[in-house]
Design a protein around this motif. Structure first.
Motif, PDB file in Angstrom:
ATOM      1  N   LEU A   3       0.780  -1.135  -0.118  1.00  0.00           N
ATOM      2  CA  LEU A   3       0.110   0.158   0.069  1.00  0.00           C
ATOM      3  C   LEU A   3       0.820   1.299  -0.093  1.00  0.00           C
ATOM      4  CD1 LEU A   3      -2.409  -1.285   2.699  1.00  0.00           C
ATOM      5  CD2 LEU A   3      -2.999  -1.192   0.353  1.00  0.00           C
ATOM      6  N   VAL A   4       0.722   2.097  -1.007  1.00  0.00           N
ATOM      7  CA  VAL A   4       1.606   3.097  -1.083  1.00  0.00           C
ATOM      8  C   VAL A   4       0.700   4.293  -1.072  1.00  0.00           C
ATOM      9  CG1 VAL A   4       3.381   4.271  -2.451  1.00  0.00           C
ATOM     10  CG2 VAL A   4       3.383   1.852  -2.462  1.00  0.00           C
ATOM     11  N   GLU A   5       0.891   5.348  -0.157  1.00  0.00           N
ATOM     12  CA  GLU A   5       0.488   6.486  -0.017  1.00  0.00           C
ATOM     13  C   GLU A   5       0.923   7.766  -0.562  1.00  0.00           C
ATOM     14  OE1 GLU A   5       0.033   4.487   4.277  1.00  0.00           O
ATOM     15  OE2 GLU A   5       1.595   4.725   2.893  1.00  0.00           O
ATOM     16  N   SER A   6       0.297   8.678  -1.105  1.00  0.00           N
ATOM     17  CA  SER A   6       0.958   9.837  -1.619  1.00  0.00           C
ATOM     18  C   SER A   6      -0.078  11.095  -1.226  1.00  0.00           C
ATOM     19  CB  SER A   6       1.054   9.721  -2.938  1.00  0.00           C
ATOM     20  OG  SER A   6      -0.161   9.563  -3.507  1.00  0.00           O
ATOM     21  N   GLY A   7       0.254  12.141  -1.594  1.00  0.00           N
ATOM     22  CA  GLY A   7      -0.598  13.499  -1.231  1.00  0.00           C
ATOM     23  C   GLY A   7      -0.463  14.191  -0.223  1.00  0.00           C
ATOM     24  N   GLY A   8       0.560  13.529   0.733  1.00  0.00           N
ATOM     25  CA  GLY A   8       0.688  14.541   2.263  1.00  0.00           C
ATOM     26  C   GLY A   8       1.688  15.903   1.885  1.00  0.00           C
ATOM     27  N   GLY A   9       1.465  16.545   2.929  1.00  0.00           N
ATOM     28  CA  GLY A   9       2.431  17.856   2.581  1.00  0.00           C
ATOM     29  C   GLY A   9       1.973  18.734   3.915  1.00  0.00           C
ATOM     30  N   SER A  10       2.223  20.200   3.390  1.00  0.00           N
ATOM     31  CA  SER A  10       2.043  21.109   4.355  1.00  0.00           C
ATOM     32  C   SER A  10       0.811  21.944   4.025  1.00  0.00           C
ATOM     33  CB  SER A  10       3.265  22.022   4.746  1.00  0.00           C
ATOM     34  OG  SER A  10       4.219  21.238   5.374  1.00  0.00           O
ATOM     35  N   VAL A  11       0.264  22.407   5.003  1.00  0.00           N
ATOM     36  CA  VAL A  11      -0.933  23.183   4.507  1.00  0.00           C
ATOM     37  C   VAL A  11      -1.320  23.998   5.586  1.00  0.00           C
ATOM     38  CG1 VAL A  11      -2.962  21.527   5.141  1.00  0.00           C
ATOM     39  CG2 VAL A  11      -3.323  23.237   3.361  1.00  0.00           C
ATOM     40  N   ALA A  13      -4.161  25.990   8.213  1.00  0.00           N
ATOM     41  CA  ALA A  13      -5.449  25.442   8.892  1.00  0.00           C
ATOM     42  C   ALA A  13      -6.395  26.094   7.750  1.00  0.00           C
ATOM     43  CB  ALA A  13      -5.521  26.098  10.314  1.00  0.00           C
ATOM     44  N   GLY A  14      -7.656  25.329   7.803  1.00  0.00           N
ATOM     45  CA  GLY A  14      -8.438  25.823   6.811  1.00  0.00           C
ATOM     46  C   GLY A  14      -8.251  25.302   5.420  1.00  0.00           C
ATOM     47  N   GLY A  15      -7.270  24.667   5.140  1.00  0.00           N
ATOM     48  CA  GLY A  15      -6.778  24.438   3.677  1.00  0.00           C
ATOM     49  C   GLY A  15      -7.399  22.994   3.502  1.00  0.00           C
ATOM     50  N   SER A  16      -7.015  22.407   2.337  1.00  0.00           N
ATOM     51  CA  SER A  16      -7.426  21.159   1.638  1.00  0.00           C
ATOM     52  C   SER A  16      -6.182  20.347   1.278  1.00  0.00           C
ATOM     53  CB  SER A  16      -8.323  21.383   0.772  1.00  0.00           C
ATOM     54  OG  SER A  16      -9.572  21.868   1.233  1.00  0.00           O
ATOM     55  N   GLY A  88      -5.220  20.277  14.714  1.00  0.00           N
ATOM     56  CA  GLY A  88      -5.210  18.652  15.048  1.00  0.00           C
ATOM     57  C   GLY A  88      -5.115  17.535  13.953  1.00  0.00           C
ATOM     58  N   GLY A  89      -5.067  17.967  12.673  1.00  0.00           N
ATOM     59  CA  GLY A  89      -4.967  17.206  11.642  1.00  0.00           C
ATOM     60  C   GLY A  89      -3.648  16.604  11.305  1.00  0.00           C
ATOM     61  N   THR A  90      -2.713  17.240  12.208  1.00  0.00           N
ATOM     62  CA  THR A  90      -1.382  17.098  11.686  1.00  0.00           C
ATOM     63  C   THR A  90      -1.017  15.547  12.309  1.00  0.00           C
ATOM     64  OG1 THR A  90      -0.503  19.307  11.857  1.00  0.00           O
ATOM     65  CG2 THR A  90       1.044  17.553  12.336  1.00  0.00           C
ATOM     66  N   GLY A  91      -0.218  14.957  11.432  1.00  0.00           N
ATOM     67  CA  GLY A  91       0.255  13.512  11.788  1.00  0.00           C
ATOM     68  C   GLY A  91       0.622  12.999  10.591  1.00  0.00           C
ATOM     69  N   LYS A  92       0.653  11.581  10.840  1.00  0.00           N
ATOM     70  CA  LYS A  92       1.171  10.614   9.636  1.00  0.00           C
ATOM     71  C   LYS A  92      -0.047   9.880   9.474  1.00  0.00           C
ATOM     72  CE  LYS A  92       5.096   8.129   7.931  1.00  0.00           C
ATOM     73  NZ  LYS A  92       6.495   7.676   8.491  1.00  0.00           N
ATOM     74  N   TYR A  93      -0.282   9.909   8.140  1.00  0.00           N
ATOM     75  CA  TYR A  93      -1.671   9.333   7.536  1.00  0.00           C
ATOM     76  C   TYR A  93      -1.411   7.832   7.114  1.00  0.00           C
ATOM     77  CZ  TYR A  93      -4.499  13.317   8.943  1.00  0.00           C
ATOM     78  OH  TYR A  93      -4.934  14.442   9.374  1.00  0.00           O
ATOM     79  N   TYR A  94      -2.045   6.676   7.501  1.00  0.00           N
ATOM     80  CA  TYR A  94      -1.882   5.511   7.060  1.00  0.00           C
ATOM     81  C   TYR A  94      -3.266   5.023   6.441  1.00  0.00           C
ATOM     82  CZ  TYR A  94       1.997   5.516  10.607  1.00  0.00           C
ATOM     83  OH  TYR A  94       3.122   5.984  11.126  1.00  0.00           O
ATOM     84  N   LYS A 116       3.213   2.686   4.823  1.00  0.00           N
ATOM     85  CA  LYS A 116       4.286   3.285   5.445  1.00  0.00           C
ATOM     86  C   LYS A 116       3.739   4.781   5.873  1.00  0.00           C
ATOM     87  CE  LYS A 116       8.068   0.589   3.576  1.00  0.00           C
ATOM     88  NZ  LYS A 116       9.349   0.563   2.966  1.00  0.00           N
ATOM     89  N   GLY A 117       2.740   5.270   5.300  1.00  0.00           N
ATOM     90  CA  GLY A 117       2.340   6.666   5.804  1.00  0.00           C
ATOM     91  C   GLY A 117       2.933   7.629   4.982  1.00  0.00           C
ATOM     92  N   THR A 118       1.950   8.756   5.029  1.00  0.00           N
ATOM     93  CA  THR A 118       2.321   9.881   4.619  1.00  0.00           C
ATOM     94  C   THR A 118       1.872  11.015   5.378  1.00  0.00           C
ATOM     95  OG1 THR A 118       2.142  11.426   2.403  1.00  0.00           O
ATOM     96  CG2 THR A 118       0.086  10.408   3.646  1.00  0.00           C
ATOM     97  N   GLN A 119       3.136  12.193   5.607  1.00  0.00           N
ATOM     98  CA  GLN A 119       2.951  13.146   6.449  1.00  0.00           C
ATOM     99  C   GLN A 119       2.149  14.061   6.043  1.00  0.00           C
ATOM    100  OE1 GLN A 119       4.121  13.041   9.673  1.00  0.00           O
ATOM    101  NE2 GLN A 119       3.179  15.009  10.125  1.00  0.00           N
ATOM    102  N   VAL A 120       1.244  14.763   6.993  1.00  0.00           N
ATOM    103  CA  VAL A 120       0.223  15.681   6.893  1.00  0.00           C
ATOM    104  C   VAL A 120       0.565  16.767   7.902  1.00  0.00           C
ATOM    105  CG1 VAL A 120      -1.912  16.813   6.755  1.00  0.00           C
ATOM    106  CG2 VAL A 120      -1.342  14.716   5.755  1.00  0.00           C
ATOM    107  N   THR A 121       1.029  17.930   7.637  1.00  0.00           N
ATOM    108  CA  THR A 121       1.262  19.176   8.515  1.00  0.00           C
ATOM    109  C   THR A 121       0.242  20.294   8.570  1.00  0.00           C
ATOM    110  OG1 THR A 121       3.640  18.310   8.570  1.00  0.00           O
ATOM    111  CG2 THR A 121       3.131  20.439   9.607  1.00  0.00           C
ATOM    112  N   VAL A 122      -0.432  20.493   9.520  1.00  0.00           N
ATOM    113  CA  VAL A 122      -1.331  21.621   9.663  1.00  0.00           C
ATOM    114  C   VAL A 122      -0.865  22.766  10.326  1.00  0.00           C
ATOM    115  CG1 VAL A 122      -3.539  22.267   9.755  1.00  0.00           C
ATOM    116  CG2 VAL A 122      -3.074  19.960   9.057  1.00  0.00           C
TER     117      VAL A 122
END
Length: 124
Positions: A3-11, A13-16, A88-94, A116-122
């Protein structure tokens, strides 16, 4: 199974953001899939799950009406559309794949395979 995740990043608050997870060939059929996340210093948390047909969907209360899970079975891909992101949405998403017959569930132990997860930072 991969399972390979993608699309994480920094955004801000209020973003998508839109996360994607592609599964290795032949492993997507008739299986529920979903997403978990883990914030720094916190326990793993269920985010959303979807059944093979897409008819059954469950969300964590904290993301209802802001996140949307969907899947494209022809592409062996599951998506997580995240809107109005909060700090509160910051974290690693699996990305997760359930056991056969497990259905759509919030229970961590009913998911057999994990990416392995993808990192999201809000940020504020």
């Amino acid at each position: 199974v991969q399972l390979v995740e993608s699309g994480g990043g920094s955004v801000q608050a209020g973003g998508s953001l839109r996360l994607s997870c592609i599964a290795s060939a032949g492993t997507f059929r008739s299986i529920g899939v979903g997403w978990f996340r883990q914030a720094p210093g916190k326990y793993l948390e269920f985010v959303a799950g979807v059944s093979w047909t897409g008819v059954s969907i469950v969300y964590a209360d904290s993301v209802k009406r802001r996140f949307t899970i969907s899947r494209d079975n022809a592409k062996s891909t599951v998506y997580l559309e995240m809107n109005r992101l909060k700090m509160g949405g910051t974290g690693k998403y699996y990305c997760v794949r359930g056991f056969p017959g497990a259905g759509t569930t919030r229970t961590r132990l009913k998911y057999k395979d994990w990416g392995k997860g993808t990192q999201v930072t809000v940020s504020s």
